[in-house]
Motif scaffolding. Structure first.
Motif, PDB file in Angstrom:
ATOM      1  N   UNK B 270      -4.117  12.246  46.414  1.00  0.00           N
ATOM      2  CA  UNK B 270      -3.475  12.212  47.557  1.00  0.00           C
ATOM      3  C   UNK B 270      -4.439  12.360  48.753  1.00  0.00           C
ATOM      4  N   UNK B 271      -3.924  12.172  49.917  1.00  0.00           N
ATOM      5  CA  UNK B 271      -5.124  12.022  51.164  1.00  0.00           C
ATOM      6  C   UNK B 271      -4.965  13.405  52.044  1.00  0.00           C
ATOM      7  N   UNK B 272      -5.870  14.257  52.160  1.00  0.00           N
ATOM      8  CA  UNK B 272      -5.725  15.547  52.875  1.00  0.00           C
ATOM      9  C   UNK B 272      -4.832  16.594  52.501  1.00  0.00           C
ATOM     10  N   UNK B 273      -3.077  16.098  52.414  1.00  0.00           N
ATOM     11  CA  UNK B 273      -2.493  17.171  51.871  1.00  0.00           C
ATOM     12  C   UNK B 273      -1.303  16.287  51.219  1.00  0.00           C
ATOM     13  N   UNK B 274      -0.608  16.896  50.286  1.00  0.00           N
ATOM     14  CA  UNK B 274       0.370  16.444  49.469  1.00  0.00           C
ATOM     15  C   UNK B 274       1.720  16.250  50.265  1.00  0.00           C
ATOM     16  N   UNK B 275       2.111  15.076  50.414  1.00  0.00           N
ATOM     17  CA  UNK B 275       3.337  14.659  50.927  1.00  0.00           C
ATOM     18  C   UNK B 275       4.493  14.050  49.924  1.00  0.00           C
ATOM     19  N   UNK B 276       5.450  13.448  50.389  1.00  0.00           N
ATOM     20  CA  UNK B 276       6.670  13.008  49.487  1.00  0.00           C
ATOM     21  C   UNK B 276       5.972  12.041  48.334  1.00  0.00           C
ATOM     22  N   UNK B 277       4.932  11.508  48.579  1.00  0.00           N
ATOM     23  CA  UNK B 277       4.468  10.614  47.324  1.00  0.00           C
ATOM     24  C   UNK B 277       3.051  10.751  47.274  1.00  0.00           C
ATOM     25  N   UNK B 278       2.483  10.434  45.963  1.00  0.00           N
ATOM     26  CA  UNK B 278       1.036  10.245  45.461  1.00  0.00           C
ATOM     27  C   UNK B 278       0.703   8.995  45.004  1.00  0.00           C
ATOM     28  N   UNK B 279      -0.377   8.679  44.477  1.00  0.00           N
ATOM     29  CA  UNK B 279      -0.878   7.700  43.680  1.00  0.00           C
ATOM     30  C   UNK B 279      -1.574   7.634  42.900  1.00  0.00           C
ATOM     31  N   UNK B 280      -1.733   6.686  41.902  1.00  0.00           N
ATOM     32  CA  UNK B 280      -2.661   6.524  40.881  1.00  0.00           C
ATOM     33  C   UNK B 280      -3.879   5.678  40.889  1.00  0.00           C
ATOM     34  N   UNK B 281      -3.591   4.628  41.744  1.00  0.00           N
ATOM     35  CA  UNK B 281      -4.536   3.736  41.754  1.00  0.00           C
ATOM     36  C   UNK B 281      -4.831   3.434  43.406  1.00  0.00           C
ATOM     37  N   UNK B 282      -6.284   3.763  43.577  1.00  0.00           N
ATOM     38  CA  UNK B 282      -6.795   3.784  44.904  1.00  0.00           C
ATOM     39  C   UNK B 282      -6.766   2.654  45.816  1.00  0.00           C
ATOM     40  N   UNK B 283      -7.006   1.477  45.096  1.00  0.00           N
ATOM     41  CA  UNK B 283      -6.777   0.359  45.550  1.00  0.00           C
ATOM     42  C   UNK B 283      -5.445  -0.406  45.947  1.00  0.00           C
ATOM     43  N   UNK B 284      -4.646   0.250  45.402  1.00  0.00           N
ATOM     44  CA  UNK B 284      -3.218  -0.143  45.968  1.00  0.00           C
ATOM     45  C   UNK B 284      -2.259   0.874  46.180  1.00  0.00           C
ATOM     46  N   UNK B 285      -3.041   1.977  46.887  1.00  0.00           N
ATOM     47  CA  UNK B 285      -2.316   2.993  47.209  1.00  0.00           C
ATOM     48  C   UNK B 285      -1.174   3.010  48.347  1.00  0.00           C
ATOM     49  N   UNK B 286      -1.176   1.738  48.936  1.00  0.00           N
ATOM     50  CA  UNK B 286      -0.257   1.573  49.677  1.00  0.00           C
ATOM     51  C   UNK B 286       1.182   0.933  49.053  1.00  0.00           C
TER      52      UNK B 286
END
Lengths: 280, 395
Positions: B270-286
């Motif tokens: 996550x970035x800074x704080x958790x919101x409604x979604x997280x991700x597992x691959x930093x290159x495709x986090x969008x």
């Protein structure tokens, strides 16, 4: 003795080289790669093309290293001793040979497949170091040293669920099967379905690689899924135009359930297709 | 023979050992490959590299060592001595490639095309496209000058192989670059254990067998029990990007230690704080996000929750709707934080910044409040303390 793929298995140049190096030097070959790229198939095909017997050892989460060597069935011996069975005096009657032993004993050089080694306990590969290195082991119960007659060609597959210990890796050759490129893929399909119409194949491959590029899929369709899907397309006699007429990614391909195996992926894919259709 | 190559690999942190080097020599001695650079590349990789995450580093070293090309800057854009090129191509090109060059009209003609190509490339470069010397690829940027580089532009469709395999660097994405030396962390994590007997019965239960045999009038009645397993399950949430960049090393160490130590480990970013979604691959986090509800529903309440982050952000990112720096969040961060904490009773927050600095940042205080004080510094002592807390509360 050289492996160059078979009629039913397309091996890339680097994979051939890996197998041949492992055969020449008698080292185990560790194979990793995406699921469905034919890791397990490789051992079968090597055995077939070089005309060697194949021993398969499928590893599970409860498999122990000595089960591949031998097991001493103390429980049956105990039972037999209570029943007064004659066999009880020879401990050899209660030693069950494992796959590694069988492969070591084989009259001609054999292929031994250790499938999905990462499924087992983290110490499992460490327990096989000596055996894979020297190709011998000691049976304590009967005080025998079992030595390989011919160093078997050992092929080990892993799905990367656990990291393997360094000491084990040092003794292996390592090859990573990459996902095949479009050309290789066409060759693979040709091997499996020789009669498939060129236009249908081209359309299908385009759709397939398009689908692999869809972002966010949990399980990307792999080679084995492509082959299943083609089988369905041929069986249903879907005309090539059905795949060709529309651009990939803009319509839902027929029988796409064979390619996507997860309801979330299916949902995502249909949503994406819907969005592109509406031109967003 | 090849000692320098071996040492360079070692320097580039590819974990190679003498044993592997010797097996490469053995393979060469037995003539597994002969006379082809590409085959040699495959063989060397087969013998020396044991994990696909190191393929990229290997490719870089290989390219550098065998092409004789060192770090070329962008200032070398034009005017390369012809002899140098000719020499290089003799070094690199195989016999059939040379024949192909002949077929294209010989070396002279090729050189001419090369010049055109160079000019074209310069224009492109001025236009802002970084064809040469793109970040991190500087050793290979030089390939624009290589005869092979020319062929790429010329014959794109006919020659898939115009680029040498090792220059494709297809494994770039997989490089984990995890440092060694995680032993201390592993030992700290090892405290987090909860043994339970689960699965198939496979171990002899001595007391049970004795009891059962006695009941059976002396006839053996074997009793088996399942083996002990560590059944701790862990969810790891990593803060990435921004102010976390300086803590990458320690986070990597923690991550690699945790991967070895826990059988049931799931990780998210996550970035800074958790919101409604997280991700597992930093290159495709969008593109590839995972709904936090999915996480909560997939992993049961027996999972232990560990956040890793510096908790340094604007207070609005926690408290306000729409406060996230990246997107419009419909619900405030603390709501999502609470949801996670409700779903997972056992949770800690590990903070890589030194504990003495915490009170300088308002948001750290807010996060500590949300966590109910369960924030620990990401040091060995802090980790041990946190893990002790997690194991105390184990079910």
């Amino acid at each position: 003795m050289k492996f160059n793929g078979t009629d039913s298995y397309v091996a890339t140049a680097d994979l051939n080289l890996a197998v041949n190096a492992a055969i020449t030097l008698g080292r185990p070959l560790l194979i990793k790669g995406e699921p469905g790229t034919g890791k397990t198939m490789l051992a079968e095909e090597v055995a077939k093309s070089l005309d060697m017997p194949l021993f398969q050892w499928h590893v599970k989460s409860t498999t122990k290293a000595n089960q591949g060597l031998y097991e001493y069935d103390a429980v049956s011996r105990l039972r037999d001793s209570q029943l007064g069975d004659e066999r009880v005096h020879d401990i050899g009657n209660y030693i069950l040979k494992g796959k590694l032993w069988e492969a070591f004993e084989s009259e001609q050089r054999a292929v031994l497949l250790i499938d999905e080694i990462d499924k087992a306990d983290i110490e499992f590969p460490n327990d096989l170091l000596q055996e894979l290195d020297r190709m011998e082991f000691y049976v304590y119960e009967t005080r025998q040293l079992i030595k390989a007659r011919h160093r078997p060609v050992i092929i080990i597959t892993s799905n990367n669920e656990k990291e393997l210990p360094d000491a084990f890796l040092r003794r292996c050759f390592f090859h990573y099967i990459r996902f095949p490129e479009a050309d290789t893929m066409a060759q693979i399909v040709d091997v499996h379905y020789p009669g498939i119409k060129q236009s249908l194949l081209k359309g299908a491959l385009e759709t397939f690689f398009g689908m692999r590029d869809v972002p966010g899929l949990k399980k990307k369709p792999s080679t084995s899924e492509l082959l299943d899907w083609l089988k369905l397309l041929v069986a249903e006699e879907i005309p090539a135009e059905a795949l060709h007429s529309k651009q990939p990614g803009k319509s839902i391909p027929p029988l796409h359930g064979a390619l996507l195996k997860n309801e979330q992926d299916l949902g995502l894919f249909e949503r994406l297709v819907g969005m592109t259709r509406r031109g967003r | 023979m090849l000692v320098d190559f071996f040492l360079q690999l070692k320097q580039a942190k590819v974990p190679v050992t003498v044993r592997e080097y010797l097996s490469l020599l053995e393979a060469l001695d037995k003539q597994v490959v002969w006379g082809s650079v590409e085959d040699f590349y495959y063989l060397a990789r087969l013998c020396l590299v044991k994990d696909e995450t190191h393929f990229d580093k290997f490719d870089r070293v290989f390219a550098q060592y065998f092409e004789g090309v060192t770090e070329l800057g962008e200032e070398l854009e034009t005017r390369i001595p012809e002899e140098w090129l000719r020499k290089l191509s003799e070094l690199v090109l195989s016999a059939e490639e040379k024949a192909e060059i002949e077929a294209l009209g010989g070396f002279e003609k090729l050189m001419e095309t090369l010049k055109q190509r160079l000019a074209e490339q310069k224009e492109r470069h001025q236009g802002g496209s970084k064809w040469i010397g793109t970040g991190g690829r500087s050793p290979f940027g030089a390939y624009g000058y290589n005869p092979e580089g020319v062929r790429i532009g010329q014959e794109e469709s006919r020659h898939r192989r115009a680029v040498k395999v090792w220059d494709k660097r297809e494994f770039k994405n997989l490089d984990g670059a995890v440092e060694l030396g995680t032993r201390n962390i592993k030992i700290a994590l090892r405290r987090l254990r909860h043994f339970a007997r689960e699965g198939a019965p496979e171990v002899l239960d001595m007391p049970g067998t004795i009891r059962a045999t006695a009941n059976n009038a002396g006839y053996l009645d074997l009793q088996l029990v399942p083996k002990l397993h560590n059944k701790i399950k862990v969810l790891l949430f990593f803060d990435v990007g921004g102010s976390m960049d300086e803590h990458i090393k320690i986070c990597e160490e923690l991550f690699s230690a945790a991967r070895v130590e826990f059988k049931y480990l799931e990780y998210f970013y996550f970035h800074n704080f958790v919101y409604e979604s997280v991700w597992r691959d930093n290159q495709r986090y969008r593109a590839e996000r995972i709904d936090l509800w999915d996480v909560i529903h997939t992993y049961g309440p027996d999972y232990k929750l560990i956040f890793v982050g510096d908790a340094a952000m604007s207070p609005y990112e926690i408290s306000m709707v729409g406060g996230s720096v990246e997107h419009m969040n419909d619900e405030a961060g603390h709501v999502w934080g609470q949801r996670l904490l409700e779903a997972y009773k056992d949770a800690i927050w590990l903070n890589p910044t030194p504990q003495g600095w915490w009170h300088f940042t308002q948001s750290v205080g807010m996060v500590r409040q949300i966590m109910g004080g369960r924030m620990f510094p990401l040091t060995l002592e802090g980790l041990e303390e946190g893990i002790r807390l997690l194991s105390k509360t184990s079910v």
